[in-house]
Design an enzyme around this catalytic site. Structure first.
Site, PDB file in Angstrom:
ATOM      1  N   GLU A   1      15.664   2.885  -3.800  1.00 46.38           N
ATOM      2  CA  GLU A   1      15.225   2.065  -2.671  1.00 46.38           C
ATOM      3  C   GLU A   1      13.769   1.623  -2.783  1.00 46.38           C
ATOM      4  O   GLU A   1      12.934   1.994  -1.943  1.00 46.38           O
ATOM      5  CB  GLU A   1      15.445   2.813  -1.350  1.00 46.38           C
ATOM      6  CG  GLU A   1      16.897   3.208  -1.116  1.00 46.38           C
ATOM      7  CD  GLU A   1      17.116   3.908   0.222  1.00 46.38           C
ATOM      8  OE1 GLU A   1      16.132   4.258   0.882  1.00 46.38           O
ATOM      9  OE2 GLU A   1      18.281   4.100   0.600  1.00 46.38           O
TER      10      GLU A   1
ATOM     11  N   GLU B   1      24.525   5.926  -1.910  1.00 46.01           N
ATOM     12  CA  GLU B   1      24.284   6.626  -0.636  1.00 46.01           C
ATOM     13  C   GLU B   1      25.090   5.971   0.465  1.00 46.01           C
ATOM     14  O   GLU B   1      25.088   4.745   0.608  1.00 46.01           O
ATOM     15  CB  GLU B   1      22.809   6.571  -0.207  1.00 46.01           C
ATOM     16  CG  GLU B   1      21.905   7.503  -0.940  1.00 46.01           C
ATOM     17  CD  GLU B   1      20.470   7.433  -0.447  1.00 46.01           C
ATOM     18  OE1 GLU B   1      20.240   7.146   0.752  1.00 46.01           O
ATOM     19  OE2 GLU B   1      19.575   7.652  -1.280  1.00 46.01           O
TER      20      GLU B   1
HETATM   21  O1  IFM Z   1      17.248  10.205   3.694  1.00 42.78           O
HETATM   22  C1  IFM Z   1      17.230   8.892   3.246  1.00 42.78           C
HETATM   23  C2  IFM Z   1      17.161   8.849   1.739  1.00 42.78           C
HETATM   24  O2  IFM Z   1      16.075   9.527   1.246  1.00 42.78           O
HETATM   25  C3  IFM Z   1      17.073   7.413   1.278  1.00 42.78           C
HETATM   26  N1  IFM Z   1      18.099   6.598   1.860  1.00 42.78           N
HETATM   27  C4  IFM Z   1      18.321   6.696   3.274  1.00 42.78           C
HETATM   28  C5  IFM Z   1      18.449   8.147   3.691  1.00 42.78           C
HETATM   29  C6  IFM Z   1      18.677   8.238   5.214  1.00 42.78           C
HETATM   30  O3  IFM Z   1      17.601   7.681   5.877  1.00 42.78           O
END
Ligand code: IFM
Length: 481
Positions: free
Chosen positions: A172, A376
């Site tokens: 990210e 994710e």
């Molecule tokens: O916890 C975070 C993660 O570190 C990166 N993506 C989003 C998740 C939830 O906010």
């Protein structure tokens, strides 16, 4: 029961990676052990007022000291793959110089432990914990950080490049650049739009340089990837298309175009011309950045609604991120971020599984030859531990099961429609330090009692065990305990 549950068996391909994900600073703890140097998140979280309750990652889920227990936990859930991140400051405490053997040893034991349990190791090199010493020289606004990252990638590749199955350079970069340097909502806590855009470019450059370094030293023919948190945009009102176009350029195309096509979008350069002249992009950079990728990592949680601001009514700022005064959207004050109706998670993020399907289909249309992996997806809810008559603990989290069920079904629809989707990693394996929200938000399928560090499988973990071990989304009513 899931609200739009499938009643038909949905099965993923046999080689589909059903995994779970974490990140170093969020779970490891042991912040000053075995030679680890300070990261920007140590500094930020220790600065009063930055995180909820002043929470820090000093101890977190104490994973550093509970490696074997946590590996056994993953095996007990039947995970096919585990996505973790490597803490740069454990490997190079000041971001440069020789690799710290104790830091490498921890990740080497992690990788070996995964392989022993038949779990594919998926390593992310950068999940936001920049060594503080590099930030002191400008962090991601300093071009030299990209070269330092390439050196770090090489050092890690030399140590683990015979065993890691999938390498991810960055997690990210949108968050690193815009939340870290634009909004001040993440470390290092700067609020400067030009700095954010400079960071975007240097992160892209760091990715390209790192892929090349990894390729030069790995020996087991791994796959290479980067993970982006895509913004699925819903335009509202008059000028909806313009609001969507503009935020899409900043949030999505600022990464996909250079990384996958070797150029920055012209509209992005024009939209941000008053903020920066992009002179930090040097000749040859884009060729370094555009490296062939085996997988594009997709993080998805919710959608984002935007519209052009009328300049009169109070500007809405519901973009899903902690408001620390700065903006993660350089040059876009005339766009507002609108609250959405419908169910939300404990983060205040709306629940929209169709958004995931749309995103996968859209990426497949735009990049038809690019295999994708969901790196994710998951949700925070208010969890409560109950104690049974036998003294055993349980966490009943039907909302999380519902969320996961509906998103897995959406991913399956995309797969059936022809998207080359290779895997799905649930965020997160265990409750952890949720950045600016500290320990107030629980994303885990495994509950962590931060007082005792006791791990308790939530019902969602049992549900996921059924999915991971059978390859099929459990039908509503399936007994998974
Ligand atoms: O916890 C975070 C993660 O570190 C990166 N993506 C989003 C998740 C939830 O906010």
């Amino acid at each position: 029961m899931p609200t739009d549950a499938n009643t038909q068996q949905l099965t993923f391909p046999a080689d589909f990676l059903l995994g779970s994900a974490t990140a170093a600073y969020q779970i490891e703890g042991a912040a000053d052990e075995d030679g680890r140097g300070p990261s920007i998140w140590d500094t930020y979280s220790h600065t009063p007022g930055r995180t909820w309750n002043g929470d820090t990652g000093d101890v977190a889920a104490d994973h550093y000291h509970r490696l074997d227990e946590d590996l056994d936990l993953m095996a007990s859930l039947g995970l096919k793959a585990y996505r973790f991140s490597i803490a740069w400051p454990r490997i190079q405490p000041t971001g440069r110089g020789p690799a710290n053997p104790k830091g490498l040893d921890f990740y080497s034991r992690l990788v070996d432990g995964l392989l022993q349990r038949d779990i594919a190791p998926v390593a992310t090199l950068y999940h936001w914990d920049l060594p503080q010493a590099l930030e002191d020289e400008g962090g991601w606004t300093n071009r030299e950080t990209a070269y330092a990252f390439a050196d770090y990638a090489r050092a890690v590749g030399e140590a683990l490049g015979d065993r890691v199955a999938i390498w991810t350079t960055l997690n990210e970069p949108w968050c690193s650049a815009y939340l870290g340097y634009g909004a001040g909502a993440h470390a290092p806590g700067r609020s400067d739009g030009a700095a954010a855009l400079t960071a975007v470019h240097h992160l892209n450059l760091a990715h390209g340089l790192a892929v090349q370094q990894l390729r030069a030293v790995t020996t087991n023919d791994p796959r290479y990837s980067v993970t982006l948190n895509f913004h699925v945009l819903r335009g509202e009102g008059e000028g909806a298309d313009e609001a969507v176009r503009r935020i899409d350029a900043l949030a999505n195309r600022a990464f996909t175009e250079p990384l996958l096509r070797g150029h920055y979008p012209q509209d992005l350069l024009e939209d941000t011309a008053a903020v920066t002249d992009w002179a930090f992009v040097q000749d040859g950079d884009l060729a370094q950045i555009q490296q062939p990728l085996d997988l594009l990592g997709v993080n998805y949680y919710a959608t984002t609604a935007v519209r052009l601001w009328d300049g009169v009514t109070p500007r809405q700022n519901n973009d899903g991120h902690k408001d620390m005064g700065g903006s993660p959207w350089p040059g876009s004050t005339h766009v507002e971020f609108v609250a959405q109706e419908g169910p939300h998670t404990a983060m205040g993020w709306n629940i929209d599984p169709d958004g995931l399907e749309e995103l996968l289909l859209d990426l497949h249309t735009r990049f038809p030859d690019q295999p994708l992996v969901i790196t994710e997806n998951g949700a925070a809810f208010e969890d409560h531990v109950s104690t049974g008559p036998d003294g055993g603990h349980a966490v009943h989290d039907p909302e999380r099961i519902d969320y996961l069920h509906r998103h897995f079904a959406a991913a399956h629809r995309a797969l059936t429609a022809g998207v080359d989707l290779r895997g799905y990693f649930v965020w997160s394996l265990m409750d952890n330090f949720e950045w600016g929200y500290g320990y107030s938000k629980r994303f885990g399928i495994v509950h962590v009692d931060y007082e005792t560090q006791r791990r308790t499988l939530k019902d969602s973990a049992l549900w996921y065990r059924e999915l991971a071990t059978t390859g099929s989304i459990p039908l509503p009513g399936t007994k998974v305990a």
